[in-house]
Design a protein around this motif. Sequence first.
Motif, short mmCIF file in Angstrom:
data_model
loop_
_atom_site.label_atom_id
_atom_site.label_comp_id
_atom_site.label_asym_id
_atom_site.label_seq_id
_atom_site.Cartn_x
_atom_site.Cartn_y
_atom_site.Cartn_z
N PHE A 116 0.82 -1.21 0.00
CA PHE A 116 0.00 0.00 0.00
C PHE A 116 0.86 1.27 0.00
O PHE A 116 0.49 2.28 -0.61
N GLY A 117 2.02 1.21 0.67
CA GLY A 117 2.91 2.37 0.69
C GLY A 117 3.45 2.71 -0.68
O GLY A 117 3.43 3.87 -1.11
N ALA A 118 3.93 1.69 -1.41
CA ALA A 118 4.47 1.91 -2.75
C ALA A 118 3.37 2.32 -3.73
O ALA A 118 3.58 3.18 -4.61
N ALA A 119 2.18 1.71 -3.59
CA ALA A 119 1.06 2.09 -4.45
C ALA A 119 0.70 3.56 -4.24
O ALA A 119 0.39 4.28 -5.21
N GLU A 120 0.75 4.03 -2.99
CA GLU A 120 0.45 5.44 -2.71
C GLU A 120 1.51 6.36 -3.28
O GLU A 120 1.19 7.44 -3.80
N ILE A 121 2.77 5.95 -3.22
CA ILE A 121 3.85 6.75 -3.80
C ILE A 121 3.62 6.95 -5.29
O ILE A 121 3.72 8.07 -5.81
N ILE A 122 3.30 5.86 -5.99
CA ILE A 122 3.07 5.94 -7.43
C ILE A 122 1.83 6.76 -7.73
O ILE A 122 1.81 7.58 -8.67
N LEU A 123 0.77 6.58 -6.92
CA LEU A 123 -0.47 7.32 -7.15
C LEU A 123 -0.27 8.82 -6.93
O LEU A 123 -0.82 9.65 -7.67
#
Length: 307
Positions: free
Chosen positions: A103-110
């Motif tokens: 979820f952390g990496a997905a938020e960074i990309i988003l």
Amino acid sequence: MMNNVTEFILLGLTQNGQFQKVSFTVILIIYLITLAGNLLIMITISTNRALGSPMYFFLSYLSFIDGCYSSSMTPKMLADTLAVRKTISFRGCMTQVFLEHFFGAAEIILLTVMAYDRYVAICKPLHYTTIMSHRLCSLLVAVAWAGGFLHSTVQIFFIVWLPFCGPNIIDHFMCDLNPLLKLVCMDTHTLGLFVAANSGFMCLLSFLLLIVSYVVILRSLRNHSKEGRHKALSTCVSHITVVILFFVPCIFIYMRPAATFSVDKAVAVFYVVITPMLNPLIYTLRNAEVKNAMKKLWAMKVTSVEK
């Protein structure tokens, strides 16, 4: 692989019994506000046609990720706050690491995608609807999920094969890479560099790209009307605030050799518990369209109840 550890003992947020009760109450209230706030944003955006632009499409997914990110850590943290013996199985620990980084990496990309959306909207307004088509927006969200999955898979394959041969006490309230590396039965200098390269560098590079992109956006605002400049500036300030709140703790935790500091727990509480709550507040308080849509949603609910 030599692994004699089947479970880990978490020392938790604090050893002070009185402070544990206070922290349980405070964190529970913040967690409930987080879930309610992010759920409200998702419902408001999905039920209001006026919020059909790509920016709100991405915002609804950001709220979903924030809710999931907090939920992957906070319930266990709350349960352990009241527990006498705080334990987590080896598999549960690895699951926690996977979800945190997913979820952390997905938020960074988003967040990077949302910066690109604002760049196109402000710097290329005539081509905005053509460039930011629904197909591209869906593809960019899919890239965020895929990137998060790839990053967390790399992390979990890296940590799961390490030799844990005795010590199993983690001085933290959750499983994370640096606390786990302290328990590994081998030299962790090279492993720490890998963590810094994979997680830390990802945070730092994304943060620098986002800051540069918002500098470009803010410079281009000079060519807009006063009203348009004020509206765009308000949106960008919200985005920049969220970016800083998310990335500064991330860089502090991961952009360094394998080591743990006493302040790490407080920083972790900030990005696990507080930041997911602040995001919906920041976006709604500075966005008139979202606030108006929420008022309409509330008015509809009141009307339906009265009928």
